[in-house]
Design an enzyme around this catalytic site. Structure first.
Site, PDB file in Angstrom:
ATOM      1  N   ASP A 159       0.865  -1.181   0.000  1.00 44.37           N
ATOM      2  CA  ASP A 159       0.000   0.000   0.000  1.00 44.37           C
ATOM      3  C   ASP A 159       0.900   1.229   0.000  1.00 44.37           C
ATOM      4  O   ASP A 159       1.511   1.575   1.013  1.00 44.37           O
ATOM      5  CB  ASP A 159      -0.908   0.009   1.244  1.00 44.37           C
ATOM      6  CG  ASP A 159      -2.004  -1.065   1.173  1.00 44.37           C
ATOM      7  OD1 ASP A 159      -1.796  -2.084   0.471  1.00 44.37           O
ATOM      8  OD2 ASP A 159      -3.042  -0.883   1.816  1.00 44.37           O
ATOM      9  N   LYS A 222      -6.741   3.363  -3.699  1.00 47.57           N
ATOM     10  CA  LYS A 222      -7.191   3.349  -2.302  1.00 47.57           C
ATOM     11  C   LYS A 222      -7.379   4.785  -1.850  1.00 47.57           C
ATOM     12  O   LYS A 222      -6.615   5.676  -2.251  1.00 47.57           O
ATOM     13  CB  LYS A 222      -6.123   2.622  -1.471  1.00 47.57           C
ATOM     14  CG  LYS A 222      -6.353   2.602   0.026  1.00 47.57           C
ATOM     15  CD  LYS A 222      -5.267   1.768   0.741  1.00 47.57           C
ATOM     16  CE  LYS A 222      -5.316   1.960   2.244  1.00 47.57           C
ATOM     17  NZ  LYS A 222      -4.237   1.241   2.958  1.00 47.57           N
ATOM     18  N   LYS A 258     -10.109   0.215  -2.835  1.00 44.72           N
ATOM     19  CA  LYS A 258     -10.057   0.020  -1.392  1.00 44.72           C
ATOM     20  C   LYS A 258     -10.346   1.326  -0.663  1.00 44.72           C
ATOM     21  O   LYS A 258      -9.467   2.192  -0.580  1.00 44.72           O
ATOM     22  CB  LYS A 258      -8.683  -0.519  -0.958  1.00 44.72           C
ATOM     23  CG  LYS A 258      -8.557  -0.715   0.564  1.00 44.72           C
ATOM     24  CD  LYS A 258      -7.210  -1.289   0.966  1.00 44.72           C
ATOM     25  CE  LYS A 258      -7.045  -1.285   2.484  1.00 44.72           C
ATOM     26  NZ  LYS A 258      -5.702  -1.734   2.924  1.00 44.72           N
TER      27      LYS A 258
END
Lengths: 322, 527
Positions: A159, A222, A258
């Site tokens: 991430d 995300k 996400k």
């Protein structure tokens, strides 16, 4: 990963056909990325319609099960220890109340090895935040090195954060390049690109950042680090889902989504799933393409599972607190 | 990481979007029963949320709804049996089941209602204005308190989705009473330097698409200005007006101030032709509106008319397209398209037309048509068999004229009156479906090249009730909206209503305005 694309524009062909090496940005010099405009009032109205869906009975039970499977159970604190991470991993593998395991655990890179050992054999993924999370305020070589190290420690998902300062300063190419290079450094590991929408502020900026990240090779986009308020909102997520849909239509590649932070209860989580279903369709309703970054949500889902079964709410004391 | 499956949903939908759909039946289109690939979640299970197109039923409970088997006429504050009228059944268009019987007023009953209103008018007008306002505030609060019950009845009797009755109709109904309650004692500030007096007794005839909302739009300003009224709800949707009569009773509004009589065209005609009225306020079809104008010409009786529409909804290439698609959906599929200001003629700039149409088709596939009382229903039942027939006739005409039809392949309930949401592409100004008001969930799509062409097409109609514009440029909004000959023009939104905003039409869409200060003016005499 490759799917037959209906139309692939020239610059995207470069992204897709790159032989393992980082793609190059389709824009040059001080040019900015083109992105469609977004009307914030219209987005809020659309989101209100998702929220007004009333999900009951077998639809609700199925949605709860799905939401549980989509969680990236997360701990990102300066005080994280191997003990804390191992306990969270135990919860991730077996949340209780007969619920399925979550999709992944999400930790800092220096906890990736502990997490990997704790989830070994369970099929759970280990996501490590990287690239000088949460601010990204470091040099690209260091951020690349951190990424390689996180993967060597056992992470199979990365991430990353984008450099919001450079994005807001108009350096779209710099964002493209950092995402492309980190994607290259990831190798087979999956890359989630955190836009930190709370710092981008406008939906137009969110849309443009989404375009850049996907073009540069993101597997997921995300919303947030969880360190900036507001974190994920449905409005921001909707704009990103629309970007994913349009990108898929252009290229045939499915990018995942996400939302992270701020999704604490079952009702909100189900509204997100309704939004994914009605914006992207059921193919995205899978942990391969939709994740929820959360910690508190898991126990609320458990409470709802037991409530659906017994028709009575239980005290929080009956659910494990890890 | 597990290998990722190939994309399914969008690819499949792109395919179906390109296939023109088939034959029209009375209820829209039969499904093609397209094969659906089941998607397994990890662990191999089939997940109902992922694999079912629809959600599990979420019906609104009707347990606490109180309805009488029979409703007489509401005259002089009392429930009175009709003398020369009779009783008619009112049904639920979603099931075709009878809900109640409602009295219809004959000529003599109309006479009695007008007499009661006349008797009450002097006292009502002489009440201190603050007192009139207090009654209206009380009515507004009672409506809010009973909004759930009213929303359910509105949905049962008219076919509209409970979501809309609950989230749109009822809040607007209460707002109209609150707004006009506030004006009751401030008319001298609304019209400074002018002396005002009420008109007297007003006959009000309302349509079936927004039964309670139209009653509120009519009654609230009339009463605030010191008039008394005789209201005739539409033949197919009398029930919420009957509940409103109960609320006027409960609020202690003096007897005869509001009289509510039901009936069809003959009752309406008796009201229109009665010399004892000072004004007719009508909302309904252009055809009936023209008849009212003829009947009242030279009588000195005033009238305001809210009639049909065929609104142009212009999408420029620089518009936020996803939101514009949602605007088109709200513009035409709100209330099954039974909306006089519906955005029924969409004009899209050619450069983005394919994109917008593709997204609109995909959005249509997610609209849920079905039981109006289910909280997830987006499009409910068509109001009556007659209306369903009219929609079907016009849609068939569109197909015959060579327009390209698209309807999602969702099955419709077998009982009740339903029509699938419908898009026509390849349409032209010369098509009947572009010229005539369909008053159903049917939208025509035309393209244009330049802003001037859009404005010309938008104004090239006998109607002029509403219009919409989507663009990211503020200057373009102002330029376009001032060139459009329509009473209400929305920019980057559609079908938004507010009691303080005047509503009304140009050309064959009517005369006069409702709402706002302009709306008050048409319930007052200026001396």
């Amino acid at each position: 990963m490759s799917a037959s694309a209906p139309t692939v524009s020239t610059h995207l062909a470069r992204v897709l056909d790159a032989n393992g090496s980082a793609p190059t940005s389709p824009i040059s010099g001080g040019l900015r990325y083109q992105a469609p405009s977004i009307d914030e009032v219209g987005v809020a109205e659309r989101v209100a319609r998702f929220r007004s869906r009333s999900i009951k009975a077998e639809s609700k039970r199925a949605a709860i099960d799905l939401a549980m499977r989509m969680i990236d159970l997360t701990t990102l604190e300066g005080k994280d220890t191997p003990g804390k991470v191992r306990q969270m991993c135990a919860k991730a593998k077996n949340p209780g109340a007969g619920a399925p395991p979550v999709a992944a655990v999400c930790v800092y890179a220096n906890m990736a090895r502990v997490a990997r050992e704790a989830v070994q054999g369970s099929g759970l993924h280990v996501a490590a935040v990287s690239t000088s999370f949460p601010s990204g305020m470091s040099s690209l070589p260091l951020r690349l090195e951190e990424t390689r190290w996180a993967i060597s420690e056992g992470a199979d998902e990365i991430d990353m954060v984008i450099s919001r300062g450079r994005f807001l300063a108009g350096e779209d190419n710099a964002i493209f390049d950092e995402v492309a290079q980190i994607k290259e450094a990831c190798g087979p590991a999956h890359l989630k690109v955190i836009l930190e929408t709370g710092e981008l502020q406008t939906l137009d900026a969110v849309r443009r950042a989404s375009e850049i990240a996907m073009d540069a090779g993101a597997d997921f986009i995300k919303t947030s680090t969880g360190k900036v308020s507001p974190a994920a909102t449905m409005d921001v997520t909707y704009v990103m889902l629309c970007a994913i849909r349009d990108y898929f239509e252009r290229t045939g590649r499915m990018v995942g989504m996400k939302p992270a932070g701020g999704i604490r209860d079952t009702k909100t989580a189900i509204s997100y799933l309704v939004m994914v279903k009605e914006t992207l369709g059921p193919a995205w309703l899978s942990p391969d393409y939709f994740r929820i970054g959360a910690s508190a949500l898991a126990n609320d889902l458990l409470m709802q599972i037991v409530k659906e079964r017994t028709k009575a709410y239980q005290s929080p004391l009956y659910f494990s607190a890890d | 990481m597990a290998s990722r499956s190939k994309p399914r949903s969008l690819a499949a939908k792109n395919g179906s979007a390109a296939t023109p759909t088939p034959k029209i039946t009375q209820n829209g289109v039969a499904t093609d029963g397209g094969s659906k690939e089941a998607i397994a979640v990890p662990g191999g299970a089939i997940n109902a949320f992922v694999n079912e197109t629809l959600y599990a039923p979420a019906p609104e409970s009707t347990d606490h709804v109180r309805l009488e088997a029979k409703y007489p006429l509401f005259i002089g504050g009392q429930w009175q049996e009709p003398t020369d009228g009779g009783y008619a059944k009112t049904i639920n268009p979603a099931t075709e089941a009878t809900i109640a019987e409602v009295a219809t007023a004959g000529k003599n009953d109309v006479e009695r209602a007008i007499g009661a209103a006349r008797e009450a008018q002097g006292k009502w007008a002489k009440l201190p204005a603050l007192e009139r306002g207090k009654y209206l505030f009380r009515v507004a609060r009672l409506i809010q308190e009973r909004s759930r019950e009213l929303a359910i009845i509105e949905s049962m009797n008219g076919g509209k989705p409970i979501r809309e009755a609950r989230d749109v109709d009822l809040p607007i109904v209460a707002q109209h009473f609150f707004y006009h309650a506030g004006w009751a004692d401030k008319l001298e500030y609304a019209f400074p330097g002018e002396t005002t007096a009420p008109l007297g007794v007003v006959g009000q005839i309302i349509p079936w698409n927004f039964p309670l909302m139209m009653a509120a739009w009519k009654i609230a300003p009339a009463l605030a200005c010191g008039n008394t009224v005789v209201l005739k709800p539409a033949e197919t949707t009398p029930l919420t007006a009957m509940k409103l009569a109960e609320i006027f009773q409960d609020a202690g509004v003096p007897e005869g101030v509001v009289n509510i009589i039901n009936g069809g065209g003959s009752t309406g005609a008796a009201l229109v032709n009665h010399a004892g009225l000072d004004k007719i306020a009508f909302t309904g079809s252009t055809e009936v509106g023209k008849g009212i104008m003829k009947a009242l010409a030279g009588t000195g009786r005033q009238y305001t008319l809210e009639l049909g529409g065929k609104a142009a909804h212009i999408i420029f290439e620089d518009a936020p397209l996803d939101e514009a698609v949602e605007g088109i959906v709200n513009g035409i599929f709100f209330n099954q398209g039974h909306v006089c200001c519906a955005g029924s003629r969409v004009l899209i700039q050619e450069s983005v037309a394919d994109t917008v149409v593709a997204r609109l088709k995909r959005r249509l596939d997610t609209l849920i048509v079905g039981d109006p009382l289910d909280k997830n229903t987006d499009i409910g039942a068509i109001n009556s068999r007659e209306q369903l027939g009219r929609i079907t006739t016009l849609v068939n005409a569109g197909v015959e004229e060579g327009a390209c039809i698209y309807q999602p392949s969702q099955s419709l309930p077998s009982r009740g009156f339903y029509f699938a949401p419908t898009i026509f592409t390849e349409t032209a100004q010369s098509h009947r479906i572009v010229q005539e008001e369909i008053f159903g969930p049917v939208v025509t799509i035309q393209t244009f090249r330049t802003p001037d062409e859009a404005i010309e097409k938008a104004n090239n109609t006998r109607y002029g009730l509403s219009a919409g514009v989507w663009t990211d440029k503020g200057a373009k909004i102002f330029k376009t909206t001032s060139a459009l000959r329509a009473g209400v023009v929305w920019a980057n939104t559609f079908n938004r209503f507010d009691p303080s905003a005047p509503f009304g039409g140009y050309k064959e869409s009517g005369i006069g305005r409702e709402g706002g200060v302009q709306g008050l003016r048409s319930y007052l005499r200026f001396e």
